[in-house]
Design a protein around this motif. Structure first.
Motif, PDB file in Angstrom:
ATOM      1  N   LYS A  78       0.793  -0.900  -0.135  1.00  0.00           N
ATOM      2  CA  LYS A  78      -0.122  -0.012  -0.379  1.00  0.00           C
ATOM      3  C   LYS A  78       0.512   0.944   0.016  1.00  0.00           C
ATOM      4  CE  LYS A  78      -0.913   0.981   4.884  1.00  0.00           C
ATOM      5  NZ  LYS A  78      -1.767   1.335   5.848  1.00  0.00           N
ATOM      6  N   ASP A  79       2.154   1.355   0.333  1.00  0.00           N
ATOM      7  CA  ASP A  79       3.228   2.104   0.143  1.00  0.00           C
ATOM      8  C   ASP A  79       3.263   2.476  -1.057  1.00  0.00           C
ATOM      9  OD1 ASP A  79       3.438   2.709   2.593  1.00  0.00           O
ATOM     10  OD2 ASP A  79       5.086   0.649   2.731  1.00  0.00           O
ATOM     11  N   ASN A  80       3.083   2.087  -2.361  1.00  0.00           N
ATOM     12  CA  ASN A  80       3.054   2.374  -3.762  1.00  0.00           C
ATOM     13  C   ASN A  80       1.976   2.981  -3.669  1.00  0.00           C
ATOM     14  OD1 ASN A  80       5.221   0.701  -3.950  1.00  0.00           O
ATOM     15  ND2 ASN A  80       5.164  -0.328  -4.691  1.00  0.00           N
ATOM     16  N   ASP A  81       2.589   4.351  -4.527  1.00  0.00           N
ATOM     17  CA  ASP A  81       0.935   5.174  -5.292  1.00  0.00           C
ATOM     18  C   ASP A  81       0.314   4.678  -6.847  1.00  0.00           C
ATOM     19  OD1 ASP A  81       2.801   6.123  -6.800  1.00  0.00           O
ATOM     20  OD2 ASP A  81       3.503   8.132  -5.973  1.00  0.00           O
ATOM     21  N   VAL A  82      -0.377   5.388  -7.426  1.00  0.00           N
ATOM     22  CA  VAL A  82      -0.906   5.063  -8.863  1.00  0.00           C
ATOM     23  C   VAL A  82       0.392   5.389  -9.378  1.00  0.00           C
ATOM     24  CG1 VAL A  82      -3.032   5.418  -8.731  1.00  0.00           C
ATOM     25  CG2 VAL A  82      -1.531   6.790  -9.484  1.00  0.00           C
ATOM     26  N   TYR A  83       1.997   5.690  -9.391  1.00  0.00           N
ATOM     27  CA  TYR A  83       3.030   5.554 -10.259  1.00  0.00           C
ATOM     28  C   TYR A  83       4.230   4.347 -10.362  1.00  0.00           C
ATOM     29  CZ  TYR A  83       0.969  10.432 -10.907  1.00  0.00           C
ATOM     30  OH  TYR A  83       0.563  11.498 -11.846  1.00  0.00           O
ATOM     31  N   GLY A  84       3.315   3.503  -9.946  1.00  0.00           N
ATOM     32  CA  GLY A  84       4.295   2.927  -8.807  1.00  0.00           C
ATOM     33  C   GLY A  84       5.492   2.496  -8.053  1.00  0.00           C
ATOM     34  N   HIS A  85       5.836   3.592  -7.368  1.00  0.00           N
ATOM     35  CA  HIS A  85       6.686   4.229  -6.493  1.00  0.00           C
ATOM     36  C   HIS A  85       6.229   4.416  -4.757  1.00  0.00           C
ATOM     37  CE1 HIS A  85       6.312   8.189  -6.242  1.00  0.00           C
ATOM     38  NE2 HIS A  85       6.759   8.413  -8.363  1.00  0.00           N
ATOM     39  N   VAL A  86       6.912   4.555  -3.949  1.00  0.00           N
ATOM     40  CA  VAL A  86       6.546   5.071  -2.550  1.00  0.00           C
ATOM     41  C   VAL A  86       6.192   5.966  -2.750  1.00  0.00           C
ATOM     42  CG1 VAL A  86       7.182   6.075  -0.007  1.00  0.00           C
ATOM     43  CG2 VAL A  86       7.468   3.194  -1.695  1.00  0.00           C
ATOM     44  N   ASN A  87       4.834   6.428  -2.514  1.00  0.00           N
ATOM     45  CA  ASN A  87       4.743   8.126  -2.086  1.00  0.00           C
ATOM     46  C   ASN A  87       5.118   8.740  -1.151  1.00  0.00           C
ATOM     47  OD1 ASN A  87       2.029  10.380  -1.116  1.00  0.00           O
ATOM     48  ND2 ASN A  87       1.845   9.565  -3.232  1.00  0.00           N
ATOM     49  N   ASN A  88       5.056  10.468  -1.236  1.00  0.00           N
ATOM     50  CA  ASN A  88       6.016  11.059  -0.418  1.00  0.00           C
ATOM     51  C   ASN A  88       5.853  11.675   0.748  1.00  0.00           C
ATOM     52  OD1 ASN A  88       3.879  13.165  -1.565  1.00  0.00           O
ATOM     53  ND2 ASN A  88       4.562  14.615  -0.661  1.00  0.00           N
ATOM     54  N   VAL A  89       4.229  10.961   0.878  1.00  0.00           N
ATOM     55  CA  VAL A  89       3.768  10.734   2.234  1.00  0.00           C
ATOM     56  C   VAL A  89       3.809  10.181   3.473  1.00  0.00           C
ATOM     57  CG1 VAL A  89       1.001  12.371   1.893  1.00  0.00           C
ATOM     58  CG2 VAL A  89       1.097   9.811   1.608  1.00  0.00           C
ATOM     59  N   VAL A  90       4.279   8.821   2.369  1.00  0.00           N
ATOM     60  CA  VAL A  90       4.968   7.640   2.939  1.00  0.00           C
ATOM     61  C   VAL A  90       6.718   7.587   3.591  1.00  0.00           C
ATOM     62  CG1 VAL A  90       5.944   5.256   2.871  1.00  0.00           C
ATOM     63  CG2 VAL A  90       3.081   5.557   2.048  1.00  0.00           C
TER      64      VAL A  90
END
Length: 137
Positions: A15-27
Motif C-alpha cells: 500500500k506504500d506504492n502510489d499509482v506511479y509505482g513508487h513510494v508516495n511522498n507522504v510515506v
C-alpha cells in the motif's frame, strides 16, 4: 552511509506504492515519524498515551533523491542535530539495502506538558536518549 547512531530497518508495504509505482511522498514522512517515535518510546521512556510530556511536530522537511517501491526494504538512520531546552531537531536518512540514498529530512519536536500544551524542559531518561543520538554529522 552517513553517520547515524541509530538504524532501523523498515520493510515497505504494497500500500506504500502510489499509482506511479513508487513510494508516495507522504510515506517518507510517516517513516520518519515512526522511527523517531519508536526511539522515544523504547529508549526515551515516552508514554504517548498517558505521560505528562508529549512531543509536537513543529517542522518537517524531506528531500527526495531516488525512487523506491514495494517490496524494497529501507534502512533508516536517525541522529540529533540540535537538542535545546524543550526542543530537538532530528536528521533522518533513508537508504536502500544497496546503500542508495532515497531521501533525507529533518523533523523538529517541541516537548510540551500534555495538559497545558506549554513547552517543558527535556529531562531525565528522555534527554539521555536524545543526547545519545547527537553526532557531528
Amino acid at each position: 552511509m552517513v553517520n547515524y547512531p541509530h538504524w532501523q530497518t523498515v520493510p515497505l508495504r504494497w500500500k506504500d506504492n502510489d499509482v506511479y509505482g513508487h513510494v508516495n511522498n507522504v510515506v517518507h514522512y510517516s517513516l520518519m515519524d515512526t522511527v523517531i517515535n519508536t526511539w522515544l518510546i523504547e529508549r526515551g521512556g515516552l508514554d504517548i498515551e498517558s505521560g505528562p510530556v508529549i512531543g509536537l511536530c513543529v517542522e518537517s522537511h524531506c528531500a527526495y533523491h531516488a525512487s523506491v517501491s514495494f517490496p524494497d526494504t529501507l534502512r533508516i538512520g536517525l541522529r540529533v542535530a540540535h537538542l535545546g531546552r524543550s526542543s530537538v531537531r532530528y536528521e533522518i536518512g533513508m537508504y536502500t539495502a544497496s546503500e542508495t540514498l532515497v531521501a533525507e529530512g529533518h523533523f523538529v519536536h517541541v516537548f510540551v506538558d500534555r495538559e497545558s500544551r506549554r513547552p517543558i524542559e527535556v529531562a531525565g531518561k528522555l534527554r539521555e536518549s536524545l543526547t545519545a543520538l547527537i553526532t557531528q554529522g
